[in-house]
Write a protein that holds these residues in place. Structure first.
Motif, PDB file in Angstrom:
ATOM      1  N   GLU A 291     -62.375  16.665  11.915  1.00 40.40           N
ATOM      2  CA  GLU A 291     -63.526  15.979  10.841  1.00 40.40           C
ATOM      3  C   GLU A 291     -63.970  17.263  10.004  1.00 40.40           C
ATOM      4  O   GLU A 291     -64.544  17.115   8.969  1.00 40.40           O
ATOM      5  N   PHE A 292     -64.006  18.548  10.815  1.00 41.58           N
ATOM      6  CA  PHE A 292     -64.595  19.662  10.002  1.00 41.58           C
ATOM      7  C   PHE A 292     -63.655  20.176   8.836  1.00 41.58           C
ATOM      8  O   PHE A 292     -64.238  20.439   7.386  1.00 41.58           O
ATOM      9  N   CYS A 293     -62.402  19.811   9.053  1.00 45.58           N
ATOM     10  CA  CYS A 293     -61.338  20.492   8.039  1.00 45.58           C
ATOM     11  C   CYS A 293     -61.578  19.437   6.903  1.00 45.58           C
ATOM     12  O   CYS A 293     -61.709  19.986   5.411  1.00 45.58           O
ATOM     13  N   LEU A 294     -61.527  18.059   7.211  1.00 45.77           N
ATOM     14  CA  LEU A 294     -61.784  17.155   5.847  1.00 45.77           C
ATOM     15  C   LEU A 294     -63.033  17.065   5.337  1.00 45.77           C
ATOM     16  O   LEU A 294     -63.036  16.957   3.883  1.00 45.77           O
ATOM     17  N   THR A 295     -64.142  17.168   6.050  1.00 44.60           N
ATOM     18  CA  THR A 295     -65.537  17.661   5.367  1.00 44.60           C
ATOM     19  C   THR A 295     -65.502  18.583   4.297  1.00 44.60           C
ATOM     20  O   THR A 295     -66.318  18.519   3.431  1.00 44.60           O
ATOM     21  N   ASN A 296     -64.701  19.881   4.703  1.00 42.94           N
ATOM     22  CA  ASN A 296     -64.616  20.776   3.970  1.00 42.94           C
ATOM     23  C   ASN A 296     -63.445  20.729   3.023  1.00 42.94           C
ATOM     24  O   ASN A 296     -62.903  21.826   2.375  1.00 42.94           O
ATOM     25  N   GLU A 297     -62.772  19.681   2.632  1.00 39.70           N
ATOM     26  CA  GLU A 297     -61.695  19.417   2.079  1.00 39.70           C
ATOM     27  C   GLU A 297     -60.568  20.372   2.240  1.00 39.70           C
ATOM     28  O   GLU A 297     -59.824  21.052   1.119  1.00 39.70           O
ATOM     29  N   THR A 298     -60.231  20.666   3.404  1.00 36.25           N
ATOM     30  CA  THR A 298     -59.131  21.289   3.804  1.00 36.25           C
ATOM     31  C   THR A 298     -58.043  20.582   4.596  1.00 36.25           C
ATOM     32  O   THR A 298     -58.451  19.697   5.428  1.00 36.25           O
ATOM     33  N   GLY A 299     -56.768  20.558   4.285  1.00 33.44           N
ATOM     34  CA  GLY A 299     -55.770  19.859   4.958  1.00 33.44           C
ATOM     35  C   GLY A 299     -55.274  20.414   6.216  1.00 33.44           C
ATOM     36  O   GLY A 299     -55.628  21.771   6.386  1.00 33.44           O
ATOM     37  N   VAL A 300     -54.647  19.572   7.220  1.00 32.47           N
ATOM     38  CA  VAL A 300     -54.201  20.159   8.176  1.00 32.47           C
ATOM     39  C   VAL A 300     -52.644  19.792   8.679  1.00 32.47           C
ATOM     40  O   VAL A 300     -52.413  18.446   8.299  1.00 32.47           O
ATOM     41  N   ARG A 301     -51.664  20.620   9.026  1.00 30.76           N
ATOM     42  CA  ARG A 301     -50.547  20.274   9.406  1.00 30.76           C
ATOM     43  C   ARG A 301     -50.236  20.715  10.924  1.00 30.76           C
ATOM     44  O   ARG A 301     -50.491  21.897  11.139  1.00 30.76           O
TER      45      ARG A 301
ATOM     46  N   ARG B  24     -56.034   8.640   7.199  1.00 30.18           N
ATOM     47  CA  ARG B  24     -56.765   9.750   7.970  1.00 30.18           C
ATOM     48  C   ARG B  24     -57.055   9.139   9.295  1.00 30.18           C
ATOM     49  O   ARG B  24     -57.061  10.023  10.233  1.00 30.18           O
ATOM     50  N   ALA B  25     -57.805   8.169   9.332  1.00 31.68           N
ATOM     51  CA  ALA B  25     -58.169   7.594  10.798  1.00 31.68           C
ATOM     52  C   ALA B  25     -57.158   7.391  11.861  1.00 31.68           C
ATOM     53  O   ALA B  25     -57.233   7.970  12.942  1.00 31.68           O
ATOM     54  N   VAL B  26     -55.869   7.097  11.210  1.00 33.55           N
ATOM     55  CA  VAL B  26     -54.726   6.862  12.106  1.00 33.55           C
ATOM     56  C   VAL B  26     -54.179   8.302  12.729  1.00 33.55           C
ATOM     57  O   VAL B  26     -53.981   8.456  13.726  1.00 33.55           O
ATOM     58  N   SER B  27     -54.381   9.078  11.650  1.00 31.73           N
ATOM     59  CA  SER B  27     -53.776  10.353  11.765  1.00 31.73           C
ATOM     60  C   SER B  27     -54.736  11.066  12.830  1.00 31.73           C
ATOM     61  O   SER B  27     -54.445  11.845  13.904  1.00 31.73           O
TER      62      SER B  27
ATOM     63  N   LEU C 191     -56.600   9.742  15.125  1.00 28.84           N
ATOM     64  CA  LEU C 191     -56.333   9.001  16.494  1.00 28.84           C
ATOM     65  C   LEU C 191     -55.136   9.353  17.156  1.00 28.84           C
ATOM     66  O   LEU C 191     -55.152   9.696  18.315  1.00 28.84           O
ATOM     67  N   ILE C 192     -54.155   9.859  16.365  1.00 30.74           N
ATOM     68  CA  ILE C 192     -52.808  10.442  17.034  1.00 30.74           C
ATOM     69  C   ILE C 192     -53.208  11.669  17.496  1.00 30.74           C
ATOM     70  O   ILE C 192     -52.740  12.169  18.587  1.00 30.74           O
ATOM     71  N   ALA C 193     -53.832  12.430  16.749  1.00 31.66           N
ATOM     72  CA  ALA C 193     -54.413  14.018  16.986  1.00 31.66           C
ATOM     73  C   ALA C 193     -55.184  13.930  18.461  1.00 31.66           C
ATOM     74  O   ALA C 193     -55.052  14.765  19.181  1.00 31.66           O
ATOM     75  N   GLY C 194     -56.235  12.941  18.422  1.00 26.86           N
ATOM     76  CA  GLY C 194     -56.792  13.020  19.585  1.00 26.86           C
ATOM     77  C   GLY C 194     -55.994  12.628  20.641  1.00 26.86           C
ATOM     78  O   GLY C 194     -56.295  13.142  21.834  1.00 26.86           O
ATOM     79  N   VAL C 195     -55.126  11.633  20.635  1.00 29.91           N
ATOM     80  CA  VAL C 195     -54.413  11.257  21.886  1.00 29.91           C
ATOM     81  C   VAL C 195     -53.636  12.728  22.255  1.00 29.91           C
ATOM     82  O   VAL C 195     -53.399  12.801  23.500  1.00 29.91           O
ATOM     83  N   MET C 196     -52.966  13.242  21.176  1.00 30.85           N
ATOM     84  CA  MET C 196     -52.178  14.591  21.615  1.00 30.85           C
ATOM     85  C   MET C 196     -53.072  15.410  22.468  1.00 30.85           C
ATOM     86  O   MET C 196     -52.781  16.164  23.424  1.00 30.85           O
ATOM     87  N   GLY C 197     -54.416  15.686  22.026  1.00 35.66           N
ATOM     88  CA  GLY C 197     -55.326  16.567  22.698  1.00 35.66           C
ATOM     89  C   GLY C 197     -55.518  16.137  23.972  1.00 35.66           C
ATOM     90  O   GLY C 197     -55.484  16.925  24.946  1.00 35.66           O
ATOM     91  N   ASP C 198     -55.868  14.774  24.139  1.00 34.17           N
ATOM     92  CA  ASP C 198     -55.986  14.224  25.486  1.00 34.17           C
ATOM     93  C   ASP C 198     -55.131  14.520  26.627  1.00 34.17           C
ATOM     94  O   ASP C 198     -55.074  15.061  27.660  1.00 34.17           O
ATOM     95  N   LEU C 199     -53.600  14.349  26.113  1.00 34.23           N
ATOM     96  CA  LEU C 199     -52.655  14.421  26.857  1.00 34.23           C
ATOM     97  C   LEU C 199     -52.354  16.020  27.124  1.00 34.23           C
ATOM     98  O   LEU C 199     -51.977  16.238  28.356  1.00 34.23           O
TER      99      LEU C 199
END
Length: 268
Positions: A91-101, A118-121, A123-131
């Motif tokens: 959220e911080f990156c997108l708020t500051n107009e910075t992409g993430v890979r 963006r929302a789907v991405s 969500l996927i990233a969040g699941v990765m973090g939880d795992l």
């Protein structure tokens, strides 16, 4: 020209983040035209919850609009800096107009994506973090469980005490080293300084001081509170007193000592 930030993190000082950085730099140079690469790397244990110094610098540069894209080897590792960190970072990156890979799974979140993508991405990233968090906790439990099981079985885990070695998981006396330490401790009891007593031996002065303070009875009397140490020395013959002054305040008790000939006899 694009300004690309690459971030790497390792867990211990024995590890080198350079391999991760090299892979990230190679990817950036192959993917972007004439990129300006900004490098950030931290050494943070997986059990720590604080943010690394370089990670803070990365966030500051994002906030200062100095980066177009942030590329990481594993985005999930950011989550180990604290619960929910990966969600907040995206959220911080997108708020500051910075992409993430993320190179590990090919995840990419760019400003060109619509809100649904963006929302789907995220969500996927969040699941990765939880795992990642669950996997790390399970790994710690498995390690601790293995250590406890080995200890319950009388096996020694970790580095053996000075004067001992580990054979097939069990402590055994190293005759030369044990007797060298015993002789050095006798010199301490005779009034020599730790430095003088350690001189000419492979035992460091600091090690000798610790052994004298914490395990004197082990080397003089073959007596130890740790049952695994006690079992290791119980197999040997009790012999004479250590060579110390007659007015020594050493406790009066059954004296066990180890000599090279006796150990060799037991081995044979």
């Amino acid at each position: 020209m694009s300004d690309i930030g690459i971030y790497a993190r390792v867990s211990t000082a024995d590890q080198d983040p350079q391999r991760q950085l090299d892979e990230l730099r190679e990817f950036v140079e192959d993917t972007y035209d004439d990129p300006e690469v900004h490098t950030y790397a931290d050494i943070i244990s997986g059990t720590q919850t604080d943010r690394g110094e370089e990670y803070q610098c990365l966030r500051q540069d994002i906030e200062d609009d100095a980066l177009d894209v942030v590329v990481v080897h594993e985005l999930s590792r950011l989550s180990r800096l604290g619960a929910g960190e990966i969600h907040e970072f995206l959220e911080f990156c997108l708020t500051n107009e910075t992409g993430v890979r993320d190179l590990e799974v090919g995840l990419e979140i760019s400003l060109a994506d619509d809100l649904v993508d963006r929302a789907v991405s995220q969500l996927i990233a969040g699941v990765m973090g939880d795992l990642a968090r669950v996997e790390h906790k399970q790994k710690l439990r498995r390690i601790q469980s293995g250590i406890e099981a080995a200890q319950d079985a009388g096996r020694w885990t970790g580095r053996p005490p000075a004067g001992f070695e580990v054979e097939e998981g069990y402590l055994r006396v190293d005759a030369d080293e044990f007797l060298t330490i015993r002789h050095a401790l006798e010199r301490v009891e005779q009034g020599n300084t730790y430095g003088e007593a350690a001189n000419g031996t492979p035992v460091a002065e600091s090690t000798l001081r610790t052994l004298h303070d914490q395990r004197r009875d082990l080397y003089f009397y073959a007596e130890a509170a740790d049952e695994r140490l006690q079992v290791a020395v119980e197999e040997l013959e009790p012999l004479g007193e250590p060579t110390v002054p007659a007015d020594s305040d050493l406790p009066v008790q059954e004296i066990r000592a180890i000599v090279r000939d006796e150990i060799q006899r037991h081995k044979e």
